[in-house]
Design a protein around this motif. Structure first.
Motif, PDB file in Angstrom:
ATOM      1  N   MET A 209       0.451   0.101  -0.726  1.00 25.37           N
ATOM      2  CA  MET A 209       0.861   0.307  -2.117  1.00 25.37           C
ATOM      3  C   MET A 209       2.358   0.545  -2.247  1.00 25.37           C
ATOM      4  O   MET A 209       2.994   0.047  -3.182  1.00 25.37           O
ATOM      5  CB  MET A 209       0.073   1.462  -2.726  1.00 25.37           C
ATOM      6  CG  MET A 209      -1.350   1.091  -3.086  1.00 25.37           C
ATOM      7  SD  MET A 209      -2.097   2.327  -4.159  1.00 25.37           S
ATOM      8  CE  MET A 209      -3.612   1.485  -4.614  1.00 25.37           C
ATOM      9  N   THR A 210       2.934   1.313  -1.340  1.00 23.49           N
ATOM     10  CA  THR A 210       4.382   1.510  -1.416  1.00 23.49           C
ATOM     11  C   THR A 210       5.117   0.195  -1.156  1.00 23.49           C
ATOM     12  O   THR A 210       6.176  -0.054  -1.746  1.00 23.49           O
ATOM     13  CB  THR A 210       4.850   2.591  -0.429  1.00 23.49           C
ATOM     14  OG1 THR A 210       4.362   2.295   0.886  1.00 23.49           O
ATOM     15  CG2 THR A 210       4.335   3.956  -0.843  1.00 23.49           C
ATOM     16  N   ASN A 211       4.549  -0.657  -0.313  1.00 19.95           N
ATOM     17  CA  ASN A 211       5.134  -1.986  -0.137  1.00 19.95           C
ATOM     18  C   ASN A 211       5.124  -2.763  -1.451  1.00 19.95           C
ATOM     19  O   ASN A 211       6.097  -3.434  -1.803  1.00 19.95           O
ATOM     20  CB  ASN A 211       4.368  -2.774   0.925  1.00 19.95           C
ATOM     21  CG  ASN A 211       4.744  -2.386   2.338  1.00 19.95           C
ATOM     22  OD1 ASN A 211       5.742  -1.706   2.564  1.00 19.95           O
ATOM     23  ND2 ASN A 211       3.956  -2.817   3.301  1.00 19.95           N
ATOM     24  N   LEU A 212       4.001  -2.679  -2.181  1.00 17.10           N
ATOM     25  CA  LEU A 212       3.882  -3.429  -3.434  1.00 17.10           C
ATOM     26  C   LEU A 212       4.917  -2.993  -4.465  1.00 17.10           C
ATOM     27  O   LEU A 212       5.351  -3.803  -5.290  1.00 17.10           O
ATOM     28  CB  LEU A 212       2.481  -3.257  -4.020  1.00 17.10           C
ATOM     29  CG  LEU A 212       1.333  -3.927  -3.269  1.00 17.10           C
ATOM     30  CD1 LEU A 212       0.017  -3.653  -3.973  1.00 17.10           C
ATOM     31  CD2 LEU A 212       1.566  -5.420  -3.140  1.00 17.10           C
ATOM     32  N   LEU A 213       5.297  -1.740  -4.439  1.00 19.63           N
ATOM     33  CA  LEU A 213       6.304  -1.265  -5.385  1.00 19.63           C
ATOM     34  C   LEU A 213       7.652  -1.940  -5.156  1.00 19.63           C
ATOM     35  O   LEU A 213       8.453  -2.077  -6.084  1.00 19.63           O
ATOM     36  CB  LEU A 213       6.455   0.253  -5.268  1.00 19.63           C
ATOM     37  CG  LEU A 213       5.226   1.074  -5.673  1.00 19.63           C
ATOM     38  CD1 LEU A 213       5.465   2.549  -5.371  1.00 19.63           C
ATOM     39  CD2 LEU A 213       4.890   0.871  -7.145  1.00 19.63           C
ATOM     40  N   ALA A 214       7.897  -2.369  -3.922  1.00 23.58           N
ATOM     41  CA  ALA A 214       9.167  -3.013  -3.588  1.00 23.58           C
ATOM     42  C   ALA A 214       9.059  -4.528  -3.513  1.00 23.58           C
ATOM     43  O   ALA A 214      10.032  -5.239  -3.755  1.00 23.58           O
ATOM     44  CB  ALA A 214       9.683  -2.474  -2.246  1.00 23.58           C
ATOM     45  N   ASN A 215       7.859  -5.021  -3.176  1.00 19.63           N
ATOM     46  CA  ASN A 215       7.669  -6.456  -2.960  1.00 19.63           C
ATOM     47  C   ASN A 215       6.242  -6.811  -3.376  1.00 19.63           C
ATOM     48  O   ASN A 215       5.292  -6.422  -2.703  1.00 19.63           O
ATOM     49  CB  ASN A 215       7.898  -6.787  -1.483  1.00 19.63           C
ATOM     50  CG  ASN A 215       7.619  -8.242  -1.152  1.00 19.63           C
ATOM     51  OD1 ASN A 215       7.309  -9.052  -2.022  1.00 19.63           O
ATOM     52  ND2 ASN A 215       7.720  -8.583   0.114  1.00 19.63           N
ATOM     53  N   PRO A 216       6.051  -7.543  -4.465  1.00 21.41           N
ATOM     54  CA  PRO A 216       4.702  -7.772  -4.993  1.00 21.41           C
ATOM     55  C   PRO A 216       3.881  -8.827  -4.256  1.00 21.41           C
ATOM     56  O   PRO A 216       2.698  -8.990  -4.551  1.00 21.41           O
ATOM     57  CB  PRO A 216       4.975  -8.224  -6.428  1.00 21.41           C
ATOM     58  CG  PRO A 216       6.293  -8.929  -6.341  1.00 21.41           C
ATOM     59  CD  PRO A 216       7.087  -8.130  -5.336  1.00 21.41           C
ATOM     60  N   HIS A 217       4.456  -9.534  -3.314  1.00 18.00           N
ATOM     61  CA  HIS A 217       3.739 -10.629  -2.663  1.00 18.00           C
ATOM     62  C   HIS A 217       2.652 -10.095  -1.727  1.00 18.00           C
ATOM     63  O   HIS A 217       2.890  -9.187  -0.925  1.00 18.00           O
ATOM     64  CB  HIS A 217       4.712 -11.511  -1.885  1.00 18.00           C
ATOM     65  CG  HIS A 217       5.715 -12.188  -2.762  1.00 18.00           C
ATOM     66  ND1 HIS A 217       5.420 -13.293  -3.526  1.00 18.00           N
ATOM     67  CD2 HIS A 217       7.015 -11.896  -3.023  1.00 18.00           C
ATOM     68  CE1 HIS A 217       6.482 -13.666  -4.207  1.00 18.00           C
ATOM     69  NE2 HIS A 217       7.468 -12.832  -3.926  1.00 18.00           N
ATOM     70  N   VAL A 218       1.452 -10.678  -1.834  1.00 18.62           N
ATOM     71  CA  VAL A 218       0.321 -10.244  -1.015  1.00 18.62           C
ATOM     72  C   VAL A 218      -0.408 -11.454  -0.445  1.00 18.62           C
ATOM     73  O   VAL A 218      -0.347 -12.559  -0.984  1.00 18.62           O
ATOM     74  CB  VAL A 218      -0.689  -9.398  -1.825  1.00 18.62           C
ATOM     75  CG1 VAL A 218      -0.076  -8.088  -2.262  1.00 18.62           C
ATOM     76  CG2 VAL A 218      -1.237 -10.169  -3.014  1.00 18.62           C
ATOM     77  N   GLY A 219      -1.109 -11.207   0.657  1.00 15.91           N
ATOM     78  CA  GLY A 219      -2.015 -12.188   1.230  1.00 15.91           C
ATOM     79  C   GLY A 219      -3.362 -11.532   1.460  1.00 15.91           C
ATOM     80  O   GLY A 219      -3.426 -10.416   1.993  1.00 15.91           O
ATOM     81  N   LEU A 220      -4.437 -12.188   1.029  1.00 15.57           N
ATOM     82  CA  LEU A 220      -5.787 -11.654   1.180  1.00 15.57           C
ATOM     83  C   LEU A 220      -6.626 -12.610   2.019  1.00 15.57           C
ATOM     84  O   LEU A 220      -6.503 -13.831   1.888  1.00 15.57           O
ATOM     85  CB  LEU A 220      -6.475 -11.482  -0.178  1.00 15.57           C
ATOM     86  CG  LEU A 220      -5.723 -10.764  -1.300  1.00 15.57           C
ATOM     87  CD1 LEU A 220      -6.554 -10.804  -2.575  1.00 15.57           C
ATOM     88  CD2 LEU A 220      -5.414  -9.346  -0.905  1.00 15.57           C
TER      89      LEU A 220
ATOM     90  N   ALA B  49       4.253  -6.615   2.514  1.00 16.50           N
ATOM     91  CA  ALA B  49       5.513  -6.408   3.229  1.00 16.50           C
ATOM     92  C   ALA B  49       6.460  -5.650   2.321  1.00 16.50           C
ATOM     93  O   ALA B  49       6.517  -5.901   1.111  1.00 16.50           O
ATOM     94  CB  ALA B  49       6.136  -7.738   3.651  1.00 16.50           C
ATOM     95  N   GLY B  50       7.204  -4.719   2.893  1.00 20.72           N
ATOM     96  CA  GLY B  50       8.157  -3.946   2.114  1.00 20.72           C
ATOM     97  C   GLY B  50       9.454  -4.699   1.891  1.00 20.72           C
ATOM     98  O   GLY B  50       9.644  -5.824   2.371  1.00 20.72           O
ATOM     99  N   ALA B  51      10.371  -4.080   1.186  1.00 18.07           N
ATOM    100  CA  ALA B  51      11.663  -4.706   0.915  1.00 18.07           C
ATOM    101  C   ALA B  51      12.435  -4.974   2.200  1.00 18.07           C
ATOM    102  O   ALA B  51      13.244  -5.899   2.266  1.00 18.07           O
ATOM    103  CB  ALA B  51      12.481  -3.808  -0.016  1.00 18.07           C
ATOM    104  N   ASP B  52      12.172  -4.171   3.235  1.00 19.77           N
ATOM    105  CA  ASP B  52      12.867  -4.342   4.506  1.00 19.77           C
ATOM    106  C   ASP B  52      12.173  -5.338   5.425  1.00 19.77           C
ATOM    107  O   ASP B  52      12.609  -5.551   6.558  1.00 19.77           O
ATOM    108  CB  ASP B  52      13.005  -2.995   5.222  1.00 19.77           C
ATOM    109  CG  ASP B  52      11.657  -2.326   5.498  1.00 19.77           C
ATOM    110  OD1 ASP B  52      10.614  -2.909   5.127  1.00 19.77           O
ATOM    111  OD2 ASP B  52      11.654  -1.218   6.069  1.00 19.77           O
ATOM    112  N   GLY B  53      11.063  -5.947   4.953  1.00 19.06           N
ATOM    113  CA  GLY B  53      10.352  -6.937   5.751  1.00 19.06           C
ATOM    114  C   GLY B  53       9.272  -6.370   6.647  1.00 19.06           C
ATOM    115  O   GLY B  53       8.513  -7.131   7.258  1.00 19.06           O
TER     116      GLY B  53
END
Length: 207
Positions: free
Chosen positions: A90-101, A50-54
């Motif tokens: 990847m651009t989301n990760l630059l703003a928000n590092p949280h991930v779900g796999l 998810a990006g910084a904007d959700g």
């Protein structure tokens, strides 16, 4: 559009209840031997960001079983194979590092869920260990594990996902090339040429 919308967790819990204690206890917060065995046999995962904007994105990642490398009980690495260069996740990760796999193993109804924090890695030694078909990835996604647990098989049993008799829908749908052609035809090019070029491009850029 939608009415009778649930707005609070209290309302949600009143409707659906609370999890059993064992459902809460199954999260070990690390990659134990069972999680490692699952990942070693998994050729496919879904990566949610998810990006910084959700705004959210879910990207499929796949290769030969074990393409994801477990580094230790708290870290794993996912090679970034060639794609369409949208780089949404990847651009989301630059703003928000949280991930779900979610890891899948064909034919197995359980799935493995891993949640944590991720970063984009350029470490040459790590990338070399993720090489496939003689090609080293340009980047990898490193994940620090915060939650890890097996998910129950109900969705797979209801959908009968692994039963070939239920796969008729795939044969009834047009190829992605045909869909893209219908949405945005290229002047001066035939559908057949576009389908052939699309397939050749896939084969040429797999790695």
């Amino acid at each position: 559009m939608f009415q009778h919308v649930v707005m609070t967790e209290r309302e949600l819990r009143e409707l659906l209840g609370h999890p059993h204690e064992r459902a809460l206890q199954k999260d070990l917060g690390r990659l134990d031997e069972h999680a490692r065995a699952f990942i070693a046999r998994s050729p496919f995962l879904l990566l949610a960001t998810a990006g910084a904007d959700g705004r959210c994105d879910v990207s499929p990642k796949g290769d030969a079983p074990g393409f994801v490398r477990v580094l230790d009980e708290a870290h794993l690495a996912i090679p970034d194979r060639p794609g369409n260069k949208r780089l949404d996740g990847m651009t989301n990760l630059l703003a928000n590092p949280h991930v779900g796999l979610i890891f899948l193993v064909p034919g197995k109804e359980d799935t493995l869920r891993v949640n944590g924090r991720a970063c984009i890695v350029r470490d040459p030694a790590l990338l070399a260990s993720l090489e496939a078909m003689g090609k080293r990835p340009e980047l990898a996604i490193g994940v620090e594990v915060e939650e890890c647990y097996l998910h129950c098989p109900k969705a797979f049993r209801r959908s009968k996902l692994w039963e070939p008799a239920t796969w008729s829908g795939a044969r009834e749908l047009p190829s992605m090339a045909r869909v893209r052609w219908a949405q945005a035809p290229i002047p001066g090019q035939t559908l057949e040429d576009y389908e052939r070029e699309s397939e050749e491009g896939l084969r040429r850029t797999m790695y």
